[in-house]
Scaffold this motif. Structure first.
Motif, mmCIF file in Angstrom:
data_model
loop_
_atom_site.group_PDB
_atom_site.id
_atom_site.type_symbol
_atom_site.label_atom_id
_atom_site.label_comp_id
_atom_site.label_asym_id
_atom_site.label_seq_id
_atom_site.Cartn_x
_atom_site.Cartn_y
_atom_site.Cartn_z
ATOM 1 N N UNK A 1 7.679 3.219 -8.456
ATOM 2 C CA UNK A 1 6.421 2.678 -7.935
ATOM 3 C C UNK A 1 6.342 1.176 -8.246
ATOM 4 N N UNK A 2 5.876 0.402 -7.301
ATOM 5 C CA UNK A 2 5.589 -1.023 -7.528
ATOM 6 C C UNK A 2 4.244 -1.312 -6.862
ATOM 7 N N UNK A 3 3.637 -2.456 -7.173
ATOM 8 C CA UNK A 3 2.363 -2.768 -6.495
ATOM 9 C C UNK A 3 2.525 -2.843 -4.978
ATOM 10 N N UNK A 4 3.739 -3.086 -4.497
ATOM 11 C CA UNK A 4 3.933 -3.178 -3.047
ATOM 12 C C UNK A 4 3.806 -1.818 -2.368
ATOM 13 N N UNK A 5 4.227 -0.765 -3.066
ATOM 14 C CA UNK A 5 4.231 0.544 -2.389
ATOM 15 C C UNK A 5 3.347 1.591 -3.054
ATOM 16 N N UNK A 6 2.607 1.216 -4.069
ATOM 17 C CA UNK A 6 1.711 2.176 -4.706
ATOM 18 C C UNK A 6 0.422 1.500 -5.115
ATOM 19 N N UNK A 7 -0.677 1.926 -4.532
ATOM 20 C CA UNK A 7 -1.993 1.384 -4.852
ATOM 21 C C UNK A 7 -2.928 2.555 -5.099
ATOM 22 N N UNK B 1 0.800 -1.220 0.000
ATOM 23 C CA UNK B 1 0.000 0.000 0.000
ATOM 24 C C UNK B 1 0.823 1.256 0.000
ATOM 25 N N UNK C 1 5.123 -8.007 -5.293
ATOM 26 C CA UNK C 1 4.001 -7.096 -5.029
ATOM 27 C C UNK C 1 3.715 -6.862 -3.568
#
Ligand SMILES: Nc1ncnc2c1ncn2[C@@H]1O[C@H](COP(=O)(O)OP(=O)(O)OP(=O)(O)O)[C@@H](O)[C@H]1O
Ligand SMILES: Nc1ncnc2c1ncn2[C@@H]1O[C@H](COP(=O)(O)OP(=O)(O)OP(=O)(O)O)[C@@H](O)[C@H]1O
Ligand SMILES: [Mg+2]
Ligand SMILES: [Mg+2]
Lengths: 544, 544
Positions: free
Chosen positions: B12-18, A397, A418
């Protein structure tokens, strides 16, 4: 695919899209509540008008000294007004704030200054000698600014350093501060404690700081004009983003150079403190203060604790002293707390023991954290919600760091698949609350079985003679690894290794009983965490 | 430019950007507080587990009926559980929620259905006959779902419409709902009231809805588990985003089909309501309820009012009845309220009159609104902070709409120069609080001088005989325009045009005195706002 009609002619413009940044919170507080007290520090009371003006002056002065977007400004300061100003003034000129733990040694400080490529260092006079040492070791040669806090009267100074207040005075209070070009821009860098060995430079961005700062207030129902006492070091994950949270709710910071019980109780009684944070050790300090320091409070005070689960005895005495304790959990990599033990109203009717058991669990995701789970790091599948199966705690997140500075490899590893891999091991209870069981590096693998070092420590703690226990893996010919315990005894207590191993045999499965128990002082990091990697090295040398 | 080191290897990666979305608030509330009451409606009490499950079922059923990203689902519903479910279930399948004002006429509803390209319509049985009429007029032929609320026992039905509860039951409670691909994706479309003539389809996105939903809680210090009474129509700017705010704080919605004093007082007393919203008319309704309906409350209740400044007499009686009133201001284009009359503690010591004067001001920006100002629309320069110089109120930030649907020209005009042009005219007081003076289309320009229609109305209101006053421009040979007043008298009161003009002469500069005063019923929109454009047309026909 045919075009989505809601995407046509509806692009981002400066009118409807602005980078999220917590810096705007201060601008708003200053314009709406200019006369409200923003900062209390000893005799000083500074209102929001002046706080904002000084932050802009600092930004302007730093810009005049050449600071540009992406430059690092290091700050080694106690919990003082200057440190609060740095949380705004440094990013307001586009620079990145590097807060230095004031308890580190010169070698690590030098390492950080070099790694962060510090251009300017702002240092409290108290830490000037240490900084001097660090600068002698470092390769970078930053400009040095020295802060002379009137509340500090001891020795220390750096020859020829520029004075902080003079620097601020030289700046423009109307300075047009720099909004980030993108909310993904870095706002700060914080080095991890180094509990697991190698300190890494965690880079935070404006978006995450904005969201976690608001998340603190939302998750814990902090009302407008709350009064916050600085028992948590601001150098620790930017004080869990509370320097920004307080501006969002136009609250009051009560500064504190040193975490001692007398000034804490004084502030609680005289400044109307509503909230404070700290590790369980801060609660012990408050609760074990001499009777003449303790004061009657006319309100319940909210205490947010993290770093370790709050022990039952402490919870009971804090409650009696007038505090509601909320258990938080997070990492430098998650801007501070990103997990909260959300309390259910009806849990308060349970026995003290049951309440403590529920409160020892780290809990659920903060509002601005999109996902929290415990996964098998091999398969990336969630563990069953049985409160027993261990996996790695993972975060996903907007309050997960940008990455590790100048360390793309570690960044990629930490954010792979992810999810952010926390390195903490835990379980998920049937109600979805997570509970930490160990750090992955601390797990002991004996004959193919995982042993949680925490479980063994808990068995040791149950013995009255044990003050501190730390369990690590020790090499073992047959089983691969076996537990090795290090123990500090309570004052006046005495016990031998055999007796204590017998105690363990009564409380643990046989393969979990420590192969060795060593009575000695246990090494800790500057934040008070036990350095298990050091203990592991020692255990290797005494393996049978 | 040399590279910023903080941008390298830190993508940005799915881990730190949603993507930010308020839909996640419900998932969180359901997982953390599954048994907490989310919705009260008559005899119904629905907890968060079931609320979330039903929202997912709805999303799944809509997806099964062909709804894809960017499809419009229209809802014409009272403040019922179904309407709350639509605020989650519709965007959870990627569709866009189009809420229809239940007081509109068939022609306007048909216009909206066509313009929004409705694919599915969900309609309360009470409004089915009206919807039938509208569908006969419309060109689109959406699938019709009918909601049969047990709290509604009157007539009405659409033949052959699918039943809402059966639709929900057909869906999958474990449906993997669609996270927006981008936080800029549309979440809803709301047509403006049409006060100024032409209803426009305001498109909101997930990012703005997330931020304003949190902003409601933060700006007004709404604590966890607050209880919210639905006196504000949810079809109005998505109920100012409160359907999402309540999930963020795991609060309780108390639904209400009709805004009547008896059920309001009953809910206040029996459901522990802590917050409610509405135009000043709702306050009048509460405060003027018959004595036998009123109940003693064991807490202060927070009332948020917007649409018009709260009159002094109402503030006094609301205070006595146990309500704290906060004045908000915003537009459909700003997701509901984006401006708040932030109250200063020491203002409460002032006289009632002075407090009312301060509270009549619309105030300052919400926390998630980046900038609010009053600008000269020609030069785009801020007006002086003198409380007198008029300009146009402008907004800039993340809670400004994506734009007007299928109307790039109006969008560009509204967002030109980097600001959203509200069409409201106002001043800025020396303390930075803004106050509305008129709508730009309602200002009267007489001999080159601007006359605020509100100022003339205020003079009329001060006369005891006047119940409602509305002042518009009337063409004038010499001056270009002159004010024309329309007046409704209080019951049992009588006064002639000459006497009332004399009264105005005593209270206004000569050029502001209405050229004509007409005693007649004043036309209003379905949201109760006066239709000045209709009055202007009438004034043109009676000009001297
Ligand atoms: N409430 C808590 N209960 C138990 N452990 C906690 C709690 N809060 C934090 N922690 C521990 O602290 C860690 C975060 O600490 P921090 O980011 O300050 O540095 P560190 O992880 O100790 O250092 P390094 O990453 O260099 O080893 C977590 O990963 C977790 O192990
Ligand atoms: N607190 C308030 N005081 C005075 N006016 C207000 C207040 N709050 C809202 N308004 C008025 O309501 C307007 C917003 O209303 P809304 O978006 O519902 O539709 P509308 O503007 O009336 O319709 P249209 O844009 O079609 O003419 C504002 O522009 C302002 O004129
Ligand atoms: Mg760590
Ligand atoms: Mg409008």
């Amino acid at each position: 695919m045919t075009g989505n009609p809601y995407d046509i002619g509806l692009e981002r413009t400066p009118a409807n899209h602005q980078p999220l940044t917590p810096l705007g919170f201060l601008e708003r507080a200053a314009s709406v509540f200019p006369d409200h007290t923003a900062i209390v520090h000893g005799a000083l009371r500074r209102n929001y008008r002046d706080f904002y003006a000084r932050a802009r002056q600092l930004a302007s002065a730093l810009a005049a000294r050449g600071m540009r977007r992406g430059d690092t400004v290091s700050a080694m300061l106690a919990n003082t007004p200057a440190m609060l100003e740095c949380h705004y003034g440094v990013p307001m000129c586009g620079a990145v704030l590097h807060s230095i733990n004031t308890r580190l040694d010169a070698a690590i400080i030098a390492f950080q200054l070099d790694h962060a490529m510090a251009k300017i260092v702002i240092v409290d006079r108290e830490f000037a000698p240490l900084m001097n040492e660090a600068l002698a070791l470092a390769e970078v040669t930053p400009q040095v600014i020295q802060y002379d806090d009137p509340e500090y009267t001891g020795p220390g100074a750096i020859d020829g350093a520029e004075d902080y207040d003079a620097l601020v005075a030289s700046g423009d209070p109307e300075f047009a501060w720099l909004v980030p070009e993108d909310e993904w821009d870095a706002i700060s860098i914080n080095y991890t404690s180094g509990t697991t060995g190698d300190p890494k430079g965690v880079v935070s961005h404006h978006r995450g700081a904005y969201l976690l700062a608001q998340g603190n207030a939302l998750t814990t129902s902090m009302a407008k004009h709350s009064v916050y006492l600085w028992t948590l070091p601001m150098f620790h994950c930017n004080g869990w983003c509370f320097p920004w949270t307080l501006s969002a709710i136009a609250g009051t910071h009560v500064c504190l150079r040193q975490v001692r019980s007398e000034p804490i109780w004084r502030a609680l009684a005289e400044e109307g403190v509503t909230h404070l944070c700290g590790a369980p050790i801060v609660m012990s300090l408050i609760e074990s203060a001499p009777a003449e320091e303790k004061r009657a409070l006319d309100r319940r005070v909210q205490f947010f604790t993290a770093a370790a689960p709050p022990p039952e005895s402490l919870l009971a005495s804090m409650d009696a002293a007038g505090f509601d304790v909320t258990h938080l959990y997070g990492l430098t990599e998650t801007y501070g707390p990103a997990v909260v033990n959300e309390w259910h109203g009806d849990w308060s009717d349970l026995s003290a023991g049951e309440q403590a058991r529920l409160k020892a669990r780290q809990g659920v995701r903060y509002l601005p954290l999109e996902q929290l789970d415990v996964l098998d790091p091999e398969t990336m599948q969630p563990v069953p919600r049985d409160g027993e199966t261990m996996g790695e705690v993972m975060f996903r997140g907007n309050v997960v760091m940008k990455g590790y500075f100048r360390n793309p490899e570690a960044t990629q590893k930490a954010l792979s698949g992810g999810w952010f891999h926390s390195g903490d091991l835990g379980v998920v209870h049937p109600d979805g609350y997570i509970q930490l069981k160990d750090r992955s590096k601390d797990v002991i693998i004996s004959g193919g079985e995982n042993i949680s070092s925490i479980e063994v420590e808990e068995a040791l703690y149950r013995h009255a003679a044990v003050a501190v226990a730390a369990v690590v893996a020790m090499p073992h010919e047959k089983w691969g690894e076996t537990p090795c315990a290090f123990v500090e005894l309570n004052a006046g207590q005495d016990i031998d290794e055999t007796t204590l191993r017998m105690w363990c045999r009564d409380h643990l499965a046989p393969y979990k009983v420590p192969g060795r128990i060593v009575f000695d002082t246990i090494p800790r990091t500057s934040t008070g965490k036990i350095q298990k990697f050091a203990l592991r090295e020692r255990a290797a040398t005494i393996a049978p």
